[in-house]
Design an enzyme around this catalytic site. Structure first.
Site, PDB file in Angstrom:
ATOM      1  N   ARG A   1      -2.210  -8.680  13.771  1.00 12.58           N
ATOM      2  CA  ARG A   1      -2.576  -7.483  12.996  1.00 12.58           C
ATOM      3  C   ARG A   1      -3.409  -7.851  11.772  1.00 12.58           C
ATOM      4  NH1 ARG A   1       3.123  -6.334  12.211  1.00 12.58           N
ATOM      5  NH2 ARG A   1       2.693  -4.829  10.579  1.00 12.58           N
TER       6      ARG A   1
ATOM      7  N   ARG B   1      10.495  -7.840   5.716  1.00 11.34           N
ATOM      8  CA  ARG B   1      10.450  -6.396   5.467  1.00 11.34           C
ATOM      9  C   ARG B   1      11.558  -5.670   6.247  1.00 11.34           C
ATOM     10  NH1 ARG B   1       4.989  -2.912   6.213  1.00 11.34           N
ATOM     11  NH2 ARG B   1       5.082  -3.472   8.416  1.00 11.34           N
TER      12      ARG B   1
ATOM     13  N   LYS C   1       0.818  -1.222   0.000  1.00 12.73           N
ATOM     14  CA  LYS C   1       0.000   0.000   0.000  1.00 12.73           C
ATOM     15  C   LYS C   1       0.851   1.272   0.000  1.00 12.73           C
ATOM     16  CE  LYS C   1      -2.516  -0.480   3.447  1.00 12.73           C
ATOM     17  NZ  LYS C   1      -2.824   0.434   4.541  1.00 12.73           N
TER      18      LYS C   1
ATOM     19  N   ARG D   1     -10.828   3.635   8.906  1.00  8.19           N
ATOM     20  CA  ARG D   1     -10.452   2.283   9.332  1.00  8.19           C
ATOM     21  C   ARG D   1     -11.667   1.564   9.919  1.00  8.19           C
ATOM     22  NH1 ARG D   1      -4.473   2.337   9.916  1.00  8.19           N
ATOM     23  NH2 ARG D   1      -3.786   0.832  11.433  1.00  8.19           N
TER      24      ARG D   1
ATOM     25  N   ARG E   1      10.770  -3.903  11.831  1.00  9.09           N
ATOM     26  CA  ARG E   1       9.839  -3.337  12.801  1.00  9.09           C
ATOM     27  C   ARG E   1       9.572  -4.345  13.909  1.00  9.09           C
ATOM     28  NH1 ARG E   1       4.829  -0.343   9.859  1.00  9.09           N
ATOM     29  NH2 ARG E   1       3.774  -1.455  11.539  1.00  9.09           N
TER      30      ARG E   1
HETATM   31  P1  AMP Z   1      -0.313   2.517  10.688  1.00  9.35           P
HETATM   32  O1  AMP Z   1       0.888   3.357  10.362  1.00  9.35           O
HETATM   33  O2  AMP Z   1      -1.433   2.654   9.678  1.00  9.35           O
HETATM   34  O3  AMP Z   1       0.035   1.082  11.001  1.00  9.35           O
HETATM   35  O4  AMP Z   1      -0.934   3.146  12.038  1.00  9.35           O
HETATM   36  C1  AMP Z   1      -0.169   3.220  13.217  1.00  9.35           C
HETATM   37  C2  AMP Z   1      -1.085   3.527  14.401  1.00  9.35           C
HETATM   38  O5  AMP Z   1      -1.767   4.779  14.200  1.00  9.35           O
HETATM   39  C3  AMP Z   1      -2.217   2.519  14.642  1.00  9.35           C
HETATM   40  O6  AMP Z   1      -1.780   1.433  15.408  1.00  9.35           O
HETATM   41  C4  AMP Z   1      -3.229   3.376  15.399  1.00  9.35           C
HETATM   42  O7  AMP Z   1      -2.868   3.558  16.746  1.00  9.35           O
HETATM   43  C5  AMP Z   1      -3.090   4.708  14.719  1.00  9.35           C
HETATM   44  N1  AMP Z   1      -4.032   4.852  13.567  1.00  9.35           N
HETATM   45  C6  AMP Z   1      -3.718   4.882  12.249  1.00  9.35           C
HETATM   46  N2  AMP Z   1      -4.825   5.061  11.496  1.00  9.35           N
HETATM   47  C7  AMP Z   1      -5.856   5.165  12.360  1.00  9.35           C
HETATM   48  C8  AMP Z   1      -7.258   5.371  12.194  1.00  9.35           C
HETATM   49  N3  AMP Z   1      -7.822   5.488  10.977  1.00  9.35           N
HETATM   50  N4  AMP Z   1      -8.018   5.439  13.315  1.00  9.35           N
HETATM   51  C9  AMP Z   1      -7.486   5.330  14.534  1.00  9.35           C
HETATM   52  N5  AMP Z   1      -6.167   5.126  14.770  1.00  9.35           N
HETATM   53  C10 AMP Z   1      -5.360   5.043  13.691  1.00  9.35           C
END
Ligand code: AMP
Length: 217
Positions: free
Chosen positions: A171, A127, A13, A88, A160
């Protein structure tokens, strides 16, 4: 045009979003990046966001929705926009629709990157991410030119913390539930582009650029 890109971690993505930003000039908004930058600020908001993110929870909708909408409303209304990681949840999708309707805008395209579970599991396990610029590599299929160093800025590459088999499975299970709900919500409301992501990044990128260019004309 406002598009949403959906796909499990490891579906490419972030890589594809960067291509669409660079080749089509789209405004790219990744909720994880937006929240990480809010988290880093020395404010009350920063402290709240920190608490949720550091516990591995979703940040409350009212904060997330407000931060993303702020960025979208500051950009010109006709700017093509790509949302990654947001919405989300169905509640976020509803809040977004409501706010966009007020502005006479709507989500037009949903891009779904599709890859078998074993493929994304394998990609996540190999990764590598640059500590300074966030560029993503794969130790097997897309290694850096010099081992352990980023091709872009020479930064150190690392795995990571959450790219271990247990955390990956957890996840992906959460992602699957949220994804099903979002696909049901958007079914029939937007153009749905299903893209086979089990190919080279370049092949996926070419298809996406073609499809979105066609959508615009
Ligand atoms: P990501 O980089 O997309 O894996 O997001 C990292 C963290 O940001 C997640 O574990 C959430 O804590 C927060 N996060 C990202 N997108 C959202 C969303 N749409 N709604 C709520 N929390 C989010």
């Amino acid at each position: 045009m406002i598009a949403i890109i959906l796909g499990p971690q490891g579906s490419g993505k972030g890589t594809q979003a960067a291509v669409l930003r660079d080749r089509l000039g789209m405004l790219y908004i990744a909720s994880g990046d937006v929240l990480r930058s809010a988290r880093a600020s020395d404010t009350e908001l920063g402290a709240v966001v920190r608490r949720y993110m550091d516990d591995g929870h979703l940040v409350p909708d009212e904060i997330t929705v407000r931060l993303i909408l702020d960025i979208m409303t500051k950009a010109p209304a006709d700017r093509d926009t790509l949302l990654d990681g947001f919405p989300r949840t169905v509640a976020q999708a509803e809040a977004l629709d409501e706010a966009l309707t007020e502005q006479g805008r709507r989500i037009e395209v949903l891009i779904e990157l599709i890859a078998p579970l074993e493929v994304v599991q394998g990609r996540l396990q190999s990764r590598l991410v640059c500590r300074t610029c966030g560029a993503v590599y794969n130790s097997i299929t897309a290694p850096p030119k010099v081992e352990g160093k980023c091709d872009v800025d020479g930064g150190e590459l690392y795995r990571r913390e959450d790219d271990n088999p247990d955390a990956i499975d957890r996840r992906l299970a959460i992602w699957e539930r949220q994804n099903t709900e979002l696909l049901e919500y958007y079914d029939g409301r937007v153009e749905h582009l299903r893209v086979d992501a089990d190919r080279t990044a370049a092949a996926v990128a070419d298809e996406l650029v073609d499809e979105l260019t066609r959508h615009k004309v």
